[in-house]
Design a protein around this motif. Structure first.
Motif, PDB file in Angstrom:
ATOM      1  N   TRP A   7      17.026  56.045  42.005  1.00 50.17           N
ATOM      2  CA  TRP A   7      17.252  57.320  42.688  1.00 50.17           C
ATOM      3  C   TRP A   7      17.087  58.478  41.711  1.00 50.17           C
ATOM      4  N   THR A  13      19.399  64.124  50.268  1.00 48.92           N
ATOM      5  CA  THR A  13      19.358  62.890  49.480  1.00 48.92           C
ATOM      6  C   THR A  13      20.203  63.019  48.224  1.00 48.92           C
ATOM      7  N   THR A  59       5.167  57.915  46.119  1.00 41.87           N
ATOM      8  CA  THR A  59       5.398  56.975  47.215  1.00 41.87           C
ATOM      9  C   THR A  59       5.207  55.537  46.758  1.00 41.87           C
ATOM     10  N   SER A  81      16.320  55.925  52.582  1.00 44.91           N
ATOM     11  CA  SER A  81      16.837  57.261  52.880  1.00 44.91           C
ATOM     12  C   SER A  81      16.364  57.697  54.266  1.00 44.91           C
ATOM     13  N   ASN A  82      16.667  58.940  54.623  1.00 47.69           N
ATOM     14  CA  ASN A  82      16.202  59.506  55.894  1.00 47.69           C
ATOM     15  C   ASN A  82      14.753  59.989  55.730  1.00 47.69           C
ATOM     16  N   TYR A  83      13.854  59.045  55.538  1.00 44.79           N
ATOM     17  CA  TYR A  83      12.489  59.364  55.135  1.00 44.79           C
ATOM     18  C   TYR A  83      11.670  60.058  56.226  1.00 44.79           C
ATOM     19  N   TYR A  93      15.391  67.409  53.091  1.00 44.83           N
ATOM     20  CA  TYR A  93      15.376  65.990  52.738  1.00 44.83           C
ATOM     21  C   TYR A  93      15.951  65.764  51.347  1.00 44.83           C
ATOM     22  N   GLY A 141       8.608  53.841  46.750  1.00 44.61           N
ATOM     23  CA  GLY A 141       8.516  53.600  48.186  1.00 44.61           C
ATOM     24  C   GLY A 141       9.725  52.891  48.758  1.00 44.61           C
ATOM     25  N   LEU A 150      11.189  63.587  55.449  1.00 48.82           N
ATOM     26  CA  LEU A 150      10.211  63.800  54.388  1.00 48.82           C
ATOM     27  C   LEU A 150       8.791  63.709  54.934  1.00 48.82           C
ATOM     28  N   VAL A 151       8.557  62.731  55.799  1.00 43.72           N
ATOM     29  CA  VAL A 151       7.231  62.587  56.418  1.00 43.72           C
ATOM     30  C   VAL A 151       6.883  63.832  57.226  1.00 43.72           C
ATOM     31  N   ILE A 153      12.676  55.242  48.863  1.00 47.42           N
ATOM     32  CA  ILE A 153      12.519  56.251  49.914  1.00 47.42           C
ATOM     33  C   ILE A 153      12.850  55.659  51.276  1.00 47.42           C
ATOM     34  N   LEU A 154      12.463  54.387  51.502  1.00 44.26           N
ATOM     35  CA  LEU A 154      12.718  53.745  52.792  1.00 44.26           C
ATOM     36  C   LEU A 154      14.216  53.563  53.055  1.00 44.26           C
TER      37      LEU A 154
END
Length: 233
Positions: free
Chosen positions: A91, A210, A141, A151-153, A206, A145, A156-157, A148-149
């Motif tokens: 992180w 995070t 990513t 988290s509340n990704y 995001y 990756g 971010l997307v 990130i998955l």
């Protein structure tokens, strides 16, 4: 607090904060004094005041820079805090990378690197920076990756999609008649800069979220460790 105990922090601030700022002011003074084409006021005053324009000029851009700045500072501070916890190193790496990229985005927005500096002084097309940003996001990513998955990704997307849409509107407007058709009322700029502001807002939401979640998680781990030690004792 006694003055003696304040001296280390004071000396550090003098070296890290006041010395660089003092050198910047000295450089501005030298440039303004020795160059007739550059007035000192043009380097120290607010751009809207220099141009004698409304104080709300560039409000969307200014809000975007503020959001970039908050995000960069929060990411870098949190990364430094998390680095001391071995279980949070991934992180910390993610937030450090995001913070560094956001610093570059902040400087780009603030000093218009892709619109002027890169082209004028480095003789490179402004789109080079867009490629750097895209490759940085792809590299991040790939490297983080799985983190990130967790988290509340989706946020971010969505942020990256809005930023990409802003770049797409800019590219389409330059290559078609969109800027000519919509430019009279500024609608093309509303689309381009509107998508950009939405993207920056999502990016800030995001990463700040995070950072908050990471700090809370770390505090809970420390609390559990303290409870275990108290029971053992």
């Amino acid at each position: 607090m006694p003055l003696r105990r304040q001296l280390p922090a004071l000396l550090k601030a003098l070296g890290v904060v006041y010395l660089p700022l003092g050198l910047l002011l000295a450089l501005i003074g030298v440039v303004g004094y020795t160059t007739e084409t550059i007035h000192i006021a043009h380097l120290t005053r607010d751009p809207a005041a220099v141009a004698k324009m409304s104080s709300f000029t560039g409000v969307v851009s200014n809000v975007g820079v503020l959001l970039w700045t908050v995000t960069a500072a929060t990411c870098l501070f949190t990364a430094r805090t998390l680095w001391r916890v071995p279980a949070e190193r991934m992180w910390a790496g993610l937030l450090l990378s995001a913070g560094c990229l956001t610093v570059l985005l902040t400087v780009d927005d603030l000093f218009m690197l892709h619109d002027g500096v890169i082209q004028r002084y480095l003789r490179l097309p402004g789109k080079v920076l867009y490629a750097v940003y895209g490759l940085s996001v792809i590299a991040g990513t790939v490297a983080y990756g799985r983190t990130i998955l967790e988290s509340n990704y989706v946020l971010l997307v969505l942020a990256i999609a809005c930023l990409a849409a802003s770049v797409g509107v800019d590219a389409l407007a330059d290559g078609s008649g969109m800027r000519t058709v919509l430019g009279s009322r500024g609608l093309v700029y509303l689309l381009e800069d509107g998508f950009k502001l939405l993207g920056i807002g999502g990016w800030a939401s995001y990463f700040v979220g995070t950072c908050y979640a990471s700090v809370v998680r770390t505090q809970r781990v420390d609390l559990r460790a303290d409870l275990v030690r108290s029971h053992v004792a």
